[in-house]
Design a protein around this motif. Structure first.
Motif, PDB file in Angstrom:
ATOM      1  N   ASN A 230    -112.335   2.670 -12.514  1.00 51.68           N
ATOM      2  CA  ASN A 230    -113.312   3.276 -13.388  1.00 51.68           C
ATOM      3  C   ASN A 230    -113.697   2.704 -14.839  1.00 51.68           C
ATOM      4  O   ASN A 230    -114.169   3.179 -15.514  1.00 51.68           O
ATOM      5  N   CYS A 231    -113.052   1.730 -14.893  1.00 53.18           N
ATOM      6  CA  CYS A 231    -113.061   0.872 -16.100  1.00 53.18           C
ATOM      7  C   CYS A 231    -114.294  -0.453 -16.130  1.00 53.18           C
ATOM      8  O   CYS A 231    -114.093  -1.103 -15.267  1.00 53.18           O
ATOM      9  N   PRO A 232    -115.125  -0.208 -16.943  1.00 48.39           N
ATOM     10  CA  PRO A 232    -116.153  -1.227 -16.860  1.00 48.39           C
ATOM     11  C   PRO A 232    -115.697  -2.713 -16.846  1.00 48.39           C
ATOM     12  O   PRO A 232    -116.306  -3.717 -16.512  1.00 48.39           O
ATOM     13  N   TYR A 233    -114.536  -2.756 -17.963  1.00 50.04           N
ATOM     14  CA  TYR A 233    -114.064  -4.268 -17.825  1.00 50.04           C
ATOM     15  C   TYR A 233    -113.455  -4.753 -16.579  1.00 50.04           C
ATOM     16  O   TYR A 233    -113.394  -5.891 -16.280  1.00 50.04           O
ATOM     17  N   CYS A 234    -112.869  -3.781 -15.928  1.00 52.48           N
ATOM     18  CA  CYS A 234    -112.096  -4.020 -14.631  1.00 52.48           C
ATOM     19  C   CYS A 234    -113.120  -4.250 -13.524  1.00 52.48           C
ATOM     20  O   CYS A 234    -112.690  -4.852 -12.501  1.00 52.48           O
ATOM     21  N   ALA A 235    -114.008  -3.098 -13.612  1.00 50.95           N
ATOM     22  CA  ALA A 235    -114.810  -3.227 -12.378  1.00 50.95           C
ATOM     23  C   ALA A 235    -116.123  -4.184 -12.342  1.00 50.95           C
ATOM     24  O   ALA A 235    -116.451  -4.673 -11.306  1.00 50.95           O
ATOM     25  N   GLY A 236    -116.402  -4.430 -13.612  1.00 54.10           N
ATOM     26  CA  GLY A 236    -117.661  -5.231 -13.861  1.00 54.10           C
ATOM     27  C   GLY A 236    -118.891  -4.847 -13.326  1.00 54.10           C
ATOM     28  O   GLY A 236    -119.119  -3.625 -12.943  1.00 54.10           O
ATOM     29  N   GLY A 237    -119.711  -5.715 -12.929  1.00 54.39           N
ATOM     30  CA  GLY A 237    -120.887  -4.985 -12.142  1.00 54.39           C
ATOM     31  C   GLY A 237    -121.682  -4.278 -12.809  1.00 54.39           C
ATOM     32  O   GLY A 237    -121.974  -4.517 -14.098  1.00 54.39           O
ATOM     33  N   GLU A 238    -122.145  -3.283 -12.212  1.00 56.31           N
ATOM     34  CA  GLU A 238    -123.368  -2.382 -12.760  1.00 56.31           C
ATOM     35  C   GLU A 238    -122.513  -1.741 -14.062  1.00 56.31           C
ATOM     36  O   GLU A 238    -123.071  -1.299 -15.211  1.00 56.31           O
ATOM     37  N   ALA A 239    -121.292  -1.259 -13.934  1.00 57.80           N
ATOM     38  CA  ALA A 239    -120.522  -0.844 -15.098  1.00 57.80           C
ATOM     39  C   ALA A 239    -120.376  -1.473 -16.217  1.00 57.80           C
ATOM     40  O   ALA A 239    -120.856  -0.881 -17.318  1.00 57.80           O
ATOM     41  N   LEU A 240    -120.193  -2.623 -16.164  1.00 55.81           N
ATOM     42  CA  LEU A 240    -120.296  -3.540 -17.512  1.00 55.81           C
ATOM     43  C   LEU A 240    -121.619  -3.771 -17.706  1.00 55.81           C
ATOM     44  O   LEU A 240    -121.935  -3.883 -18.968  1.00 55.81           O
ATOM     45  N   ALA A 241    -122.598  -3.922 -16.879  1.00 58.39           N
ATOM     46  CA  ALA A 241    -124.122  -4.324 -17.218  1.00 58.39           C
ATOM     47  C   ALA A 241    -124.786  -3.080 -18.040  1.00 58.39           C
ATOM     48  O   ALA A 241    -125.791  -3.368 -18.528  1.00 58.39           O
ATOM     49  N   LYS A 242    -124.089  -1.943 -18.090  1.00 56.75           N
ATOM     50  CA  LYS A 242    -124.875  -0.906 -19.133  1.00 56.75           C
ATOM     51  C   LYS A 242    -124.500  -1.228 -20.479  1.00 56.75           C
ATOM     52  O   LYS A 242    -125.538  -0.903 -21.226  1.00 56.75           O
ATOM     53  N   PHE A 243    -123.677  -2.293 -20.806  1.00 55.80           N
ATOM     54  CA  PHE A 243    -123.410  -2.678 -22.236  1.00 55.80           C
ATOM     55  C   PHE A 243    -123.452  -4.024 -22.590  1.00 55.80           C
ATOM     56  O   PHE A 243    -123.484  -4.383 -23.684  1.00 55.80           O
ATOM     57  N   GLY A 244    -123.069  -4.570 -21.457  1.00 54.97           N
ATOM     58  CA  GLY A 244    -122.906  -6.350 -21.765  1.00 54.97           C
ATOM     59  C   GLY A 244    -122.941  -6.986 -20.499  1.00 54.97           C
ATOM     60  O   GLY A 244    -123.129  -6.740 -19.330  1.00 54.97           O
TER      61      GLY A 244
END
Length: 139
Positions: free
Chosen positions: A5-19
């Motif tokens: 559930n963490c964007p730093y752990c999951a990467g992909g679209e979750a991280l792409a929302k801000f980085g």
């Protein structure tokens, strides 16, 4: 340890929302913050899902700060900011990470605290690519 559930752990679209992930460092990953009101703003996120610096060993903490230092040196070399501000927040996204926010005299928010996400300046993919290339060239 990872948290899907963490964007730093999951990467992909979750991280792409801000980085945009730039690269892996010693014990962390370097992420370009998409909102670029501060040219070269990045995040150094620890490799594992931990909440606080007290959750890692002294050796890992020192390695994390070595990564922060390495990224900061690259930002300084690439963009010549007058100051880099550092922020370690995590009230709602509990993953150890540090914001590296270059500040420029007489520039955006000079002399004040930086906004977490002012939502003012977003770039093209080509412009993000240029910033990433400059940072990578100085790592």
């Amino acid at each position: 340890m990872k948290d899907n559930n963490c964007p730093y752990c999951a990467g992909g679209e979750a991280l792409a929302k801000f980085g945009i992930k730039i690269c892996d460092l010693g014990v962390s990953q370097l992420v370009l913050f998409k909102e670029q009101s501060h040219l070269g703003r990045c995040i150094v996120a620890y490799k594992d899902h931990v909440h606080e610096m007290v959750d890692i060993s002294d050796e890992e903490r020192n390695a994390f700060f070595a990564d922060v230092n390495r990224a900061s040196k690259a930002i300084h070399a690439a963009f010549n900011p007058d100051k880099v501000n550092y922020g370690a927040y995590s009230d709602t996204l509990c993953h150890l990470h540090m914001h590296l926010v270059p500040k420029y005299k007489d520039g955006y928010e000079w002399g004040g605290v930086f906004a977490m996400n002012p939502q003012e300046k977003f770039l093209t993919d080509a412009e993000y690519g240029e910033i990433i290339a400059k940072i990578k060239a100085n790592l």
